[in-house]
Enzyme design. Structure first.
Site, short mmCIF file in Angstrom:
data_model
loop_
_atom_site.label_atom_id
_atom_site.label_comp_id
_atom_site.label_asym_id
_atom_site.label_seq_id
_atom_site.Cartn_x
_atom_site.Cartn_y
_atom_site.Cartn_z
N HIS A 35 42.29 -13.27 20.24
CA HIS A 35 42.73 -12.27 21.23
C HIS A 35 43.41 -11.10 20.51
N GLY B 248 7.11 5.16 27.97
CA GLY B 248 7.42 3.76 27.70
C GLY B 248 8.91 3.51 27.65
N ALA C 7 12.44 -7.76 12.97
CA ALA C 7 12.59 -7.93 11.53
C ALA C 7 13.14 -9.31 11.18
N LYS D 231 0.81 -1.22 0.00
CA LYS D 231 0.00 0.00 0.00
C LYS D 231 0.85 1.27 0.00
N GLY E 134 10.57 0.96 26.72
CA GLY E 134 10.83 -0.22 25.89
C GLY E 134 11.95 0.10 24.91
N GLU F 157 7.75 5.21 32.75
CA GLU F 157 7.43 3.80 32.50
C GLU F 157 6.40 3.32 33.50
N LEU G 198 14.02 3.76 24.55
CA LEU G 198 15.43 3.85 24.96
C LEU G 198 16.35 4.14 23.78
N GLU G 199 16.04 3.57 22.60
CA GLU G 199 16.88 3.87 21.43
C GLU G 199 16.71 5.33 21.01
P1 FAD Z 1 6.21 -4.49 8.35
O1 FAD Z 1 7.63 -4.19 8.23
O2 FAD Z 1 5.37 -3.65 9.24
O3 FAD Z 1 5.63 -4.42 6.87
C1 FAD Z 1 4.27 -4.54 6.60
C2 FAD Z 1 3.99 -3.95 5.23
O4 FAD Z 1 2.67 -4.28 4.84
C3 FAD Z 1 4.05 -2.42 5.21
O5 FAD Z 1 4.87 -2.00 4.14
C4 FAD Z 1 2.60 -1.99 4.98
O6 FAD Z 1 2.49 -0.80 4.24
C5 FAD Z 1 2.07 -3.17 4.21
N1 FAD Z 1 0.61 -3.37 4.31
C6 FAD Z 1 -0.14 -3.44 5.44
N2 FAD Z 1 -1.43 -3.71 5.13
C7 FAD Z 1 -1.49 -3.78 3.77
C8 FAD Z 1 -2.52 -4.04 2.87
N3 FAD Z 1 -3.78 -4.31 3.26
N4 FAD Z 1 -2.24 -4.02 1.55
C9 FAD Z 1 -0.98 -3.77 1.11
N5 FAD Z 1 0.06 -3.54 1.94
C10 FAD Z 1 -0.20 -3.55 3.26
N6 FAD Z 1 13.24 -4.79 14.45
C11 FAD Z 1 14.47 -5.33 14.48
O7 FAD Z 1 14.62 -6.55 14.34
N7 FAD Z 1 15.58 -4.55 14.65
C12 FAD Z 1 15.49 -3.22 14.81
O8 FAD Z 1 16.52 -2.54 14.97
C13 FAD Z 1 14.20 -2.62 14.80
N8 FAD Z 1 14.07 -1.29 14.97
C14 FAD Z 1 12.82 -0.74 14.92
C15 FAD Z 1 12.70 0.63 15.12
C16 FAD Z 1 11.47 1.24 15.09
C17 FAD Z 1 11.36 2.72 15.30
C18 FAD Z 1 10.31 0.44 14.84
C19 FAD Z 1 8.95 1.07 14.77
C20 FAD Z 1 10.41 -0.93 14.67
C21 FAD Z 1 11.67 -1.53 14.70
N9 FAD Z 1 11.83 -2.90 14.56
C22 FAD Z 1 13.08 -3.46 14.61
C23 FAD Z 1 10.69 -3.80 14.33
C24 FAD Z 1 10.58 -4.16 12.83
O9 FAD Z 1 10.43 -2.97 12.10
C25 FAD Z 1 9.39 -5.07 12.59
O10 FAD Z 1 9.48 -6.20 13.43
C26 FAD Z 1 9.36 -5.54 11.15
O11 FAD Z 1 9.27 -4.45 10.28
C27 FAD Z 1 8.17 -6.48 10.92
O12 FAD Z 1 8.16 -6.88 9.59
P2 FAD Z 1 6.82 -7.32 8.86
O13 FAD Z 1 7.24 -7.73 7.49
O14 FAD Z 1 6.07 -8.26 9.68
O15 FAD Z 1 5.93 -5.99 8.78
P1 NAI Z 2 7.91 -2.21 23.91
O1 NAI Z 2 6.87 -3.23 24.06
O2 NAI Z 2 9.33 -2.59 23.72
O3 NAI Z 2 7.92 -1.23 25.17
C1 NAI Z 2 6.78 -0.52 25.57
C2 NAI Z 2 6.98 -0.05 27.00
O4 NAI Z 2 5.95 0.85 27.32
C3 NAI Z 2 6.94 -1.17 28.02
O5 NAI Z 2 8.03 -1.03 28.89
C4 NAI Z 2 5.60 -0.97 28.71
O6 NAI Z 2 5.60 -1.43 30.04
C5 NAI Z 2 5.47 0.53 28.63
N1 NAI Z 2 4.10 1.04 28.72
C6 NAI Z 2 2.98 0.51 28.19
N2 NAI Z 2 1.93 1.30 28.47
C7 NAI Z 2 2.39 2.36 29.16
C8 NAI Z 2 1.81 3.54 29.71
N3 NAI Z 2 0.52 3.77 29.57
N4 NAI Z 2 2.61 4.41 30.35
C9 NAI Z 2 3.94 4.19 30.48
N5 NAI Z 2 4.54 3.10 29.99
C10 NAI Z 2 3.79 2.21 29.33
O7 NAI Z 2 7.40 -1.29 22.71
P2 NAI Z 2 8.12 -0.19 21.84
O8 NAI Z 2 9.32 0.33 22.51
O9 NAI Z 2 7.04 0.74 21.45
O10 NAI Z 2 8.58 -1.03 20.57
C11 NAI Z 2 7.61 -1.72 19.76
C12 NAI Z 2 8.21 -2.91 19.11
O11 NAI Z 2 9.16 -2.54 18.13
C13 NAI Z 2 8.91 -3.81 20.12
O12 NAI Z 2 8.13 -4.97 20.25
C14 NAI Z 2 10.23 -4.12 19.53
O13 NAI Z 2 10.36 -5.50 19.35
C15 NAI Z 2 10.24 -3.43 18.17
N6 NAI Z 2 11.50 -2.68 18.07
C16 NAI Z 2 12.67 -3.36 18.04
C17 NAI Z 2 13.87 -2.71 18.03
C18 NAI Z 2 15.13 -3.49 18.04
O14 NAI Z 2 15.09 -4.68 17.79
N7 NAI Z 2 16.27 -2.87 18.31
C19 NAI Z 2 13.95 -1.24 18.03
C20 NAI Z 2 12.65 -0.62 18.12
C21 NAI Z 2 11.49 -1.33 18.11
#
Ligand code: FAD
Ligand code: NAI
Length: 466
Positions: free
Chosen positions: A445, A180, A321, A33, A182, A203, A186-187
């Protein structure tokens, strides 16, 4: 023309699944999309956040660490617009890479919102309202996740932002309130703190990073505090007044009690993500979801409807991912009649701050809850030669091994390059290694990975360097 497989969504789950299916000889199409491929991860997640984490870390090093090493560069100055451009270029390179790979593998793409009209029928509505129905033998739902909203607080992506808005702020906020503690909080909290913001993280729970090993979370919180982040645990934000020049957040103890007002320039709402299934037509075709809205699948990623599969953030499990990618590969292989499988017990989890936090397998809390007897080996980076010479001695490696069999059950690392080092632990666990296997494997090492070896030696209490 009928396809063998249509994948809805081109995030890391969807595009990887499509490519693997094409490699296995299927006629494949993807539906997306958004304007670019790559999903949350490439466009507004992993990739842009890592670009800002990398750039802001170097900025911090230039300001605080170079001098100690005898590198005189003067006071670094921030050019935020150029840093954002650096990030955008990284995103652009990655999303173009996916477009190239889809083309190379002869995968057709449909731009528009996909809806499952019936098993074997995907309806695509493009931005101009044109509707096209495409036939296929199999469908994979890979529609990912979206930001979880906090009741009563409207995200405007300018002052009250989700991660998406926090990746494009036009200037450094004086005060950033993060809701939050999470991964996202933190990142991105770390990014803006390094660039000059005062960051307060509120939190709900009495600890940061729920789900992570508690020992690791406590140590990590101390390190972040040393860097200048402040935390308000066991607290909740119940409203944000955006009528004035400054935001006024109402913060209350989680258990209830008197509220206090906290001022901020920007509030980042990072309380989790929710599965995205909007407009997919799941009800019409009878694809079942659970009480959290996640598409229900069996161990072979099959939904409740024959020929429809689901992977990635839209199903249960960590929203990562690489988890989505591996599920994409496995599902393509299953559809092709092969034995696709994902070992959900060995999925590494990394937080890309400084130091990094990385884990794989079980935490101590999980082992205790499951009644599994375990031995612990712990080794601090203060005792690792390379960490000493680099002056990156914060953190430790902890290995949890089954008390009866010595099989490694969990590895947890806080430290520089933890995210790279955790791969060694994941491979060891995938092969069913014992802690002794790691301890007796020769490690180069001087490297930080020697701390992993020493932690493994510490399980049987024969660590040499401690
Ligand atoms: P998504 O990547 O969400 O892709 C879904 C796709 O489907 C989107 O392009 C969307 O537009 C499309 N779509 C949805 N509905 C429809 C529809 N009906 N028709 C057509 N297209 C549609 N994970 C890590 O492992 N390492 C990280 O460092 C990391 N950092 C992150 C940082 C942030 C700020 C965020 C928000 C997430 C991060 N994540 C990280 C999590 C990671 O982005 C997701 O776990 C991952 O993208 C999930 O992949 P997915 O393919 O399931 O879905
Ligand atoms: P998260 O689930 O990691 O953390 C959310 C935090 O918010 C928790 O600590 C929770 O207790 C707290 N919380 C929930 N409701 C609250 C409230 N009302 N007030 C205060 N605190 C509250 O979710 P986050 O950070 O939004 O990330 C979403 C997802 O994206 C995660 O599941 C993570 O796996 C993925 N992600 C992964 C990254 C990586 O692999 N490096 C980087 C960024 C995101």
């Amino acid at each position: 023309m009928a396809y063998d497989l249509i994948v809805i969504g081109t995030g890391p789950g969807g595009y990887v699944c499509a490519i693997r299916a094409a490699q296995l000889g299927m006629k494949v199409a993807v539906v997306e999309k958004d304007k670019t491929f790559g999903g949350t991860c490439l466009n507004i997640g992993c990739i842009p956040s890592k670009a800002l984490l990398y750039a802001s870390e170097l900025y911090e090093e230039a300001g605080h660490k170079f001098g100690r090493m005898g590198i005189r560069v003067g006071e670094p100055a921030l050019d935020l617009a150029t840093m954002m451009k650096f990030k955008d270029e990284g995103v652009d390179g990655n999303v173009k890479g996916v477009a190239f790979l889809l083309k190379k593998n002869k995968i057709d793409s449909f731009q528009g919102v996909g809806r499952i009209a019936a098993p074997g029928k995907v309806e695509v509505t493009s931005a101009d309202g044109k509707v096209e129905t495409v036939e296929t033998k199999n469908i994979v739902i890979a529609t990912g996740s979206d930001v979880a909203q906090l009741k009563g607080i409207a995200i405007d992506e300018t002052r009250i932002v989700s991660s998406t808005g926090a990746l494009v702020l036009p200037k450094v906020p004086e005060k950033l309130l993060v809701v939050g503690a999470g991964v996202i909080g933190l990142e991105l909290g770390s990014v803006w703190r390094r660039l000059g913001a005062q960051v307060l993280v509120v939190e709900f729970l009495d600890r940061i990073l729920p789900g992570m090993d508690l020992d690791v979370a406590k140590q990590f919180q101390r390190l972040l505090q040393k860097q200048g982040l402040t935390f308000k645990l066991s607290s909740k934000v119940t409203g944000v007044d955006a009528s004035g020049a400054k935001l006024k957040a109402r913060v209350e103890p989680a258990a209830g009690g008197a509220a206090e007002a906290i001022e901020a320039d920007v509030a980042l709402i990072a309380i989790g993500r929710v599965p995205y299934t909007q407009g997919l037509g799941l009800d019409t075709v009878g694809v079942k979801t659970d009480n959290k809205g996640r598409v229900m699948v069996d161990s072979r990623f099959a939904t409740s409807v024959a020929g429809i599969y689901a992977i990635g953030d839209v199903i249960a499990g960590p929203m990562l991912a690489h988890k989505a990618e591996d599920e994409g590969v496995a599902t393509a292989e299953i559809i092709a009649g092969r034995a696709g499988h994902v070992n959900h017990d060995v999925i590494p989890n990394v937080i890309y701050t400084f130091p990094e936090v990385a884990s794989v397998g079980k935490s101590e809390e999980e082992l205790k809850a499951a009644g599994i007897a375990y031995n612990t080996g712990r080794f601090p980076f203060t005792a690792n030669g390379r960490a000493k010479v680099n002056q990156t001695t914060d953190g430790f490696v902890k290995i949890l091994a089954d008390a009866n069999t010595d099989r490694v059950l969990g590895v947890h690392i806080v430290g520089a390059d933890a995210g790279t080092m955790i791969a060694e632990a994941a491979i060891a666990m995938e092969f069913g290694a014992s802690s002794e296997d790691i301890a007796r494997t020769c490690h180069a090492h001087p490297t930080l990975t020697e701390a992993v070896k020493e932690a493994a030696m510490a399980v049987e209490k024969w660590s040499i360097s401690m």
